[in-house]
Motif scaffolding. Structure first.
Motif, PDB file in Angstrom:
ATOM      1  N   TYR A 111       5.858   5.760  -4.338  1.00 61.14           N
ATOM      2  CA  TYR A 111       6.261   4.464  -3.761  1.00 61.14           C
ATOM      3  C   TYR A 111       6.957   4.655  -2.422  1.00 61.14           C
ATOM      4  O   TYR A 111       6.726   3.915  -1.469  1.00 61.14           O
ATOM      5  N   SER A 115       5.074   3.390   0.922  1.00 60.32           N
ATOM      6  CA  SER A 115       5.830   2.407   1.690  1.00 60.32           C
ATOM      7  C   SER A 115       5.957   2.858   3.151  1.00 60.32           C
ATOM      8  O   SER A 115       5.838   2.060   4.076  1.00 60.32           O
ATOM      9  N   ASN A 132       6.011  -1.790  -2.711  1.00 62.53           N
ATOM     10  CA  ASN A 132       7.418  -2.075  -2.411  1.00 62.53           C
ATOM     11  C   ASN A 132       8.116  -2.759  -3.589  1.00 62.53           C
ATOM     12  O   ASN A 132       9.296  -2.523  -3.841  1.00 62.53           O
ATOM     13  N   GLN A 133       7.379  -3.588  -4.313  1.00 67.76           N
ATOM     14  CA  GLN A 133       7.917  -4.212  -5.526  1.00 67.76           C
ATOM     15  C   GLN A 133       8.267  -3.137  -6.559  1.00 67.76           C
ATOM     16  O   GLN A 133       9.323  -3.185  -7.196  1.00 67.76           O
ATOM     17  N   GLU A 136      11.342  -1.025  -5.380  1.00 65.23           N
ATOM     18  CA  GLU A 136      12.609  -1.747  -5.540  1.00 65.23           C
ATOM     19  C   GLU A 136      13.223  -1.551  -6.928  1.00 65.23           C
ATOM     20  O   GLU A 136      14.435  -1.531  -7.086  1.00 65.23           O
ATOM     21  N   LYS A 137      12.380  -1.375  -7.946  1.00 64.07           N
ATOM     22  CA  LYS A 137      12.854  -1.260  -9.332  1.00 64.07           C
ATOM     23  C   LYS A 137      12.865   0.186  -9.852  1.00 64.07           C
ATOM     24  O   LYS A 137      13.248   0.424 -10.990  1.00 64.07           O
TER      25      LYS A 137
END
Length: 198
Positions: A111, A115, A132-133, A136-137
């Protein structure tokens, strides 16, 4: 791509006949998939159970690409051994993993690198949005898994020119698990996952 219990059973057997060490399924949406979101689930419980049955019949196991809470819970009910990615893991899906004994294989580096490099590699904007989602997690889901005592392995999922960054997986996991935790994930736990612990 297979639909229905009979079809997935045939698909699993085809893979096994080709000599795979394990069977991997898409139990949820993917960043590179144009028609689904990360939080979706794919395959019914019955379909997954048929795949697990066929793999276990010959001493193999099933790994699942999966991000979503619903997908993770279905995988655990079906007896799937590893959840690959798991970025949308919640407390309740972590509890399901702990109860079933499933392993989490986070892939944080992919990721970070997609990104950063996605546009120069010509990846579509929608894929980068979903990456990106997931990014983020990534840390929070790993922290949940760690707090619940889930067995955590290590993976990169790096493709093409990003493969030179695979080692970054250790430092990213170490931010959450500590240096020894990251090393154990990449060695001892990964060996357990592939049934090579001895």
């Amino acid at each position: 791509i297979y639909d229905g219990v009979t079809a997935v059973r045939i698909g699993a057997r085809e893979q096994i006949r080709q000599g795979v060490d394990f069977v991997k399924i898409m139990a949820g949406g993917g960043a590179a998939s144009p028609s689904d979101e990360l939080d979706t689930s794919q395959y019914s419980l019955e379909e997954m159970q048929a795949i697990v049955f066929e793999a276990e019949a010959v001493g193999k196991y099933v790994a699942a690409h999966c991000y979503s809470d619903r997908g993770i819970k279905l995988c655990c009910k079906a007896g799937i051994r590893t959840i690959e990615h798991g970025n949308l893991l919640t407390e309740s899906s972590a509890d399901a993993m702990k109860e079933s004994g499933a392993y989490l294989v986070p892939t944080m580096v992919t990721y970070v690198m997609i990104s950063k490099m996605g546009r120069e590699l010509g990846l579509p904007d929608d894929m980068i949005r979903k990456i990106n989602q997931a990014l983020e997690k990534a840390e929070s889901s790993l922290a949940i898994a760690l707090s619940k005592g889930i067995k955590i392995g290590s993976g990169s999922d790096c493709l093409g020119p990003m493969q030179v960054y695979k080692g970054m997986a250790l430092s990213l996991q170490a931010k959450v698990m500590g240096p020894m935790g990251a090393l154990m994930a990449a060695t001892k736990t990964n060996a357990e996952i592939i049934k090579q612990e001895k």
